[in-house]
Design an enzyme around this catalytic site. Structure first.
Site, PDB file in Angstrom:
ATOM      1  N   GLU A   1       0.861  -1.173   0.000  1.00  0.00           N
ATOM      2  CA  GLU A   1       0.000   0.000   0.000  1.00  0.00           C
ATOM      3  C   GLU A   1       0.902   1.228   0.000  1.00  0.00           C
ATOM      4  O   GLU A   1       1.789   1.358   0.846  1.00  0.00           O
ATOM      5  CB  GLU A   1      -0.896  -0.002   1.238  1.00  0.00           C
ATOM      6  CG  GLU A   1      -1.854  -1.183   1.295  1.00  0.00           C
ATOM      7  CD  GLU A   1      -2.438  -1.394   2.679  1.00  0.00           C
ATOM      8  OE1 GLU A   1      -2.025  -0.671   3.617  1.00  0.00           O
ATOM      9  OE2 GLU A   1      -3.288  -2.277   2.837  1.00  0.00           O
TER      10      GLU A   1
ATOM     11  N   TYR B   1       3.110   5.573  12.998  1.00  0.00           N
ATOM     12  CA  TYR B   1       2.114   5.500  11.933  1.00  0.00           C
ATOM     13  C   TYR B   1       1.090   6.618  12.072  1.00  0.00           C
ATOM     14  O   TYR B   1       0.653   7.216  11.081  1.00  0.00           O
ATOM     15  CB  TYR B   1       1.420   4.136  11.952  1.00  0.00           C
ATOM     16  CG  TYR B   1       2.051   3.111  11.039  1.00  0.00           C
ATOM     17  CD1 TYR B   1       1.438   2.750   9.843  1.00  0.00           C
ATOM     18  CD2 TYR B   1       3.255   2.500  11.370  1.00  0.00           C
ATOM     19  CE1 TYR B   1       2.007   1.810   9.002  1.00  0.00           C
ATOM     20  CE2 TYR B   1       3.838   1.557  10.531  1.00  0.00           C
ATOM     21  CZ  TYR B   1       3.209   1.213   9.346  1.00  0.00           C
ATOM     22  OH  TYR B   1       3.784   0.282   8.509  1.00  0.00           O
TER      23      TYR B   1
END
Length: 570
Positions: A77, A195
């Site tokens: 991704e 993240y």
């Protein structure tokens, strides 16, 4: 950092007398070779890449044929703010269209066919979930905000489950998060924090995967193959079926100098003497080391045996504390493994089934992505996706290739009464069909049209294991004269592992540092300081508290509350 820093470097002194040796041929090594040529002014013939397998690409793989089945161990991704990755592929010629770059064709494709998941979650054997909220409670939001503000060193080696309240793990946000990024509850909360900072601008799209971009074909054909062809054309030497077994490193006099490379080439030991003019780049650790495949009748066997890449890092780490602690990441296979399987389906039955759930039509040579569909009530926590078709250049028009994975390979299935890790390809497919609502008496007609290749990966989430400062070596350790570490197990401030961007960034850092180039590596995209991204993220977490969260974060960024404690903020 803007285009002002995208300069053409001056040729380093004595560059024509230097040699570069790269251990491993994953994306990090290939990127390092490119930047040695582009910014380091090396000739390709001065660069040698050693690879223990017979093919380059590392974890970015893709292989097979319609007769025996296709296989890819994982997918990637990506997003538009991978500054290092796009800098790299903006230089690499397309192998499909003359005069275009890989970046040109990649952006054009994703602009024409933006990713959007119509159905992100299913349960109850095919029931589609339309909810696009994250399901967070006030307590969860406060925990997330506190995590956002806490320093990494204050979190130490805490795991996700040690940090969050149990209620967090029942939220849709955790379901989306773990199925997108392959996080487990025992993984590092520091990595989760990174993240959150790094991808806060993508939080509004968590339930639809909006904002992500994907390759045209599998990652090997789309990214690795054109890069490898370009490097070969520049004269770079690839040496396959060769294992580097040790490095001699002089750590005296406060400097660290590699003086020899020991390797086994086609079964024959060799030694290469090196000095300060030689550069050594080592991709320490591997997510896909010791992967094993199964087939329709056999389950893949978990390989707990010798792992050459990890063993080399262990030998190097024993020579100096600054070279990291590999055991932190590779010492507990039962916490770092999971399993995936690739589905090669001929005919219409499985294709139509996936079109129903993805709410997309998968036409050959027409752009369309299905997005990840996660089965919420699967004991294995299984997800399945169909990306753009064809995924392989030798894939016939009447074949689609799909990919699935699960995070709990040791749990029993809901339909197949045994652990996922013990299941053959056919049994894995039956479990998937069960969750897609297919009755047992109808399964065989689907099975007759597919080839399933399962893969067990012992170290696939090893990069997420709880760690502290010093467990990962710096890209160029203090005092290193000619040794750099590349990839997912080198320390890079602020960026996130389990991304292609991280590997390419490590390559740029290593080349620029060892050659002392007067050029900066593109900075990590600073969305955590963008008020627009923060406001959108806050609204996504909880609309009622969006104003409060936005005000707090805006004031922190503006340093109006610089001396305020976390407790006062919360």
């Amino acid at each position: 950092m803007g285009t002002y820093q995208r300069i053409h470097t001056r040729e380093p002194k004595n560059i024509q007398n230097k040699r570069a040796y790269l251990i491993g041929s994953g994306i990090a090594s290939l990127a390092a070779a490119h930047y040695l040529i582009k910014d380091g002014h090396m000739k390709g013939k001065q660069i040698t890449i050693f690879e223990q397998d017979g093919i380059s690409g590392g974890a970015m793989d893709g292989a097979g044929d319609p007769k025996n089945g296709f296989v890819a161990r994982g997918g990637r991704e990506m997003e538009e703010h991978y500054e290092c990755l796009w800098d790299l592929f903006g230089d690499i010629p397309s192998i499909e269209e003359e005069g275009r770059t890989v970046l040109d064709e990649f952006k054009e494709l994703n602009d024409r066919d933006p990713n959007f998941s119509n159905v992100r979650v299913i349960s109850n054997r095919g029931e589609k979930h339309r909810n696009t909220t994250l399901g967070l409670h006030d307590k969860n939001i406060k925990e997330i905000l506190k995590l956002f503000l806490t320093k990494e060193e204050d979190l130490g080696a805490l795991s996700v489950e040690e940090y969050f309240d149990a209620s967090f793990f029942q939220t849709d946000m955790w379901l989306y998060w773990r199925s997108m990024f392959a996080f487990e509850t025992w993984h590092s909360v520091v990595e989760m924090k990174r993240y959150m900072h790094r991808f806060i601008h993508l939080m509004p799209g968590m339930s639809t995967m909006r904002g992500l971009v994907f390759t045209k074909y599998n990652q090997y054909d789309s990214l690795i193959l054109p890069l490898k062809k370009y490097l070969e054309a520049q004269g770079v030497t690839f040496v396959f079926n060769t294992t580097v077994t040790d490095l001699d490193i002089d750590t005296s006099d406060t400097k660290k100098l590699v003086t020899a490379i020991h390797l086994t080439k086609e079964g024959t030991p060799e030694t290469i003497q090196t000095d300060a003019d030689d550069l050594i780049f080592f991709t320490n650790g591997s997510m896909t080391e010791n992967s094993s495949q199964g087939d329709m009748q056999q389950a893949p066997v978990l390989n707990r045996g010798e792992a050459a890449v990890w063993n080399l890092w262990k030998k190097i780490a024993a020579k100096d504390p600054s070279f990291g602690k590999p055991e932190v990441f590779c010492g507990d296979i039962d916490k770092t493994k999971w399993e995936s399987f690739t589905i090669t389906a001929k005919g219409e039955k499985f294709k139509k089934l996936m079109e129903h759930f993805a709410e997309r039509t998968f036409l050959p040579h027409r752009t369309a992505t299905g997005g990840i569909i996660t089965i919420k009530d699967s004991n294995w926590l299984m997800s399945v996706t169909v990306n753009r078709q064809p995924q392989f250049k030798n894939q016939p028009d009447d074949v689609i290739v799909s990919w699935a994975y699960a995070l709990f390979p040791d749990k029993k299935g809901d339909f197949i009464p045994k652990a996922m890790s013990e299941c053959s390809g056919e049994e894995l497919f039956k479990e998937l069909l069960y969750h897609l609502g297919i009755k047992e008496e109808h399964m065989q007609s689907y099975i007759d049209e597919v080839i399933i290749i399962p893969v067990m990966m012992p170290y696939i989430t090893s990069q997420f294991m709880p760690r502290k400062e010093g467990d990962r070596p710096e890209v160029v350790p203090h005092g290193s004269v000619n040794l750099a570490f590349l990839g997912q197990f080198a320390e890079i401030k602020d960026d996130c592992v389990f991304t292609v961007e991280y590997s390419v960034r490590s390559a740029m850092m290593a080349v620029y540092t060892l050659l002392k180039l007067d050029k900066q590596v593109p900075e990590v995209y600073p969305s955590q300081y963008d008020i627009r991204a923060i406001a959108a993220s806050a609204k996504t977490m909880h609309s009622e508290d969006a104003g409060i969260l936005q005000t707090i974060l805006e004031n922190i960024i503006k340093k109006k509350l610089a001396n305020t404690t976390l407790e006062q903020l919360l």
